[in-house]
Motif scaffolding. Structure first.
Motif, mmCIF file in Angstrom:
data_model
loop_
_atom_site.group_PDB
_atom_site.id
_atom_site.type_symbol
_atom_site.label_atom_id
_atom_site.label_comp_id
_atom_site.label_asym_id
_atom_site.label_seq_id
_atom_site.Cartn_x
_atom_site.Cartn_y
_atom_site.Cartn_z
ATOM 1 N N LYS A 226 0.831 -1.208 0.000
ATOM 2 C CA LYS A 226 0.000 0.000 0.000
ATOM 3 C C LYS A 226 0.864 1.257 0.000
ATOM 4 N N LYS A 227 1.965 1.224 0.766
ATOM 5 C CA LYS A 227 2.862 2.370 0.812
ATOM 6 C C LYS A 227 3.522 2.610 -0.537
ATOM 7 N N MET A 228 3.653 1.527 -1.348
ATOM 8 C CA MET A 228 4.265 1.652 -2.675
ATOM 9 C C MET A 228 3.254 2.110 -3.717
ATOM 10 N N GLY A 229 1.977 2.286 -3.295
ATOM 11 C CA GLY A 229 0.970 2.786 -4.212
ATOM 12 C C GLY A 229 0.115 1.729 -4.853
ATOM 13 N N LEU A 230 0.267 0.472 -4.474
ATOM 14 C CA LEU A 230 -0.533 -0.594 -5.066
ATOM 15 C C LEU A 230 -1.857 -0.669 -4.332
ATOM 16 N N SER A 231 -2.945 -0.495 -5.104
ATOM 17 C CA SER A 231 -4.281 -0.553 -4.499
ATOM 18 C C SER A 231 -4.716 -2.004 -4.338
#
Length: 270
Positions: A226-231
């Motif tokens: 999530k922190k890497m932007g993966l939803s």
């Protein structure tokens, strides 16, 4: 003869819930009969009438199925429950308030004269079929599990089980997460207690530990993604405590009917 026979009778009420009356104990409890015979045999043995003591002990063995050597020293309020097959050797010493179950052997490991049988301190309980062998010391309040073979000293308050006898390690407080997971999925490790290790229960408990570790790792991985932007997509895993467990055939049948299928239809489709 040293100790009152009344104590030997009264202690039965404390340790056997099936005991109802004094008359019943006096007439139907072979363990009590064996102890009473031994009190007399031991007195004769110490008085130098060893042959007569052995004869009296042999009569007790024939009547009760319990063999106690006249030389054995037995303390107060000693109780043998059921009793058949109990053997207590010549140099055995048993403290006060001890309990033995059927099939127990307090035996020796050598043919040499001298102290060759175990010593039981006060408040020791020896389970059915257990063998306690050699001039060892079983500490006060210790417990010997059923069918255990103990050939080494047991510390006070400890529990020994297995062949050869080994001490049980007390359950650690760190096992709380295991209990929480087991409670969620409706499993209690076969009802096994901390003092009665079960190999199947141990294996399942290890699986619960593994599940706990994997859940923590998956949660950490999801947070990192999530922190890497993966939803996160649909398909959220429901918590264990919200899952319904179907436990009866009727519930299974209701589920089949609700889905428009029956066991017969399923069989035909196959």
């Amino acid at each position: 003869m040293g100790f009152g026979w009344w104590e030997d009778i009264q202690c039965v009420f404390e340790r056997d819930p099936a005991a109802r009356t004094t008359f019943e104990i006096l007439t139907t409890y072979p363990g009590v009969h064996a102890v009473m015979f031994h009190r007399l045999s031991h007195w004769l043995w110490n008085a130098g009438l060893k042959w007569l003591a052995r004869v009296n002990a042999n009569i007790a063995r024939w009547l009760t199925g319990i063999e106690i050597h006249p030389g054995a020293v037995i303390g107060r309020r000693f109780f043998i429950d059921h009793g058949m097959g109990v053997v207590i050797g010549e140099t055995a010493i048993i403290g006060d308030d001890c309990t033995l179950y059927h099939g127990v052997t307090l035996g020796g490991t050598s043919w040499e004269k001298g102290k060759r049988h175990p010593t039981l301190a006060n408040n020791v309980v020896v389970g059915a079929g257990a063998k306690v062998l050699g001039p060892i010391l079983i500490g006060q309040g210790a417990r010997i599990g059923s069918n255990a073979v103990v050939v080494k000293d047991v510390p006070p308050g400890a529990t020994a089980v297995g062949v050869p006898g080994r001490l049980i390690t007390p359950k650690k407080a760190a096992d709380g997460h295991r209990e929480a997971i087991a409670k969620k999925i409706g499993f209690d490790a076969y009802g096994a207690t901390k003092d009665a290790p079960d190999p199947v229960a141990h294996a399942i408990n290890c699986m619960l530990d593994h599940m706990h570790v994997m859940d923590n790792k998956m949660q950490s991985m999801c947070e990192a993604l999530k922190k890497m932007g993966l939803s996160e997509e649909d398909g959220v895993i429901p918590p264990l405590d919200s899952c319904e467990i179907v436990s009866t055939a009727e519930e299974l049948l209701k589920l089949d009917e609700a889905s428009g299928e029956t066991p017969a239809k399923n069989k035909t489709a196959e």
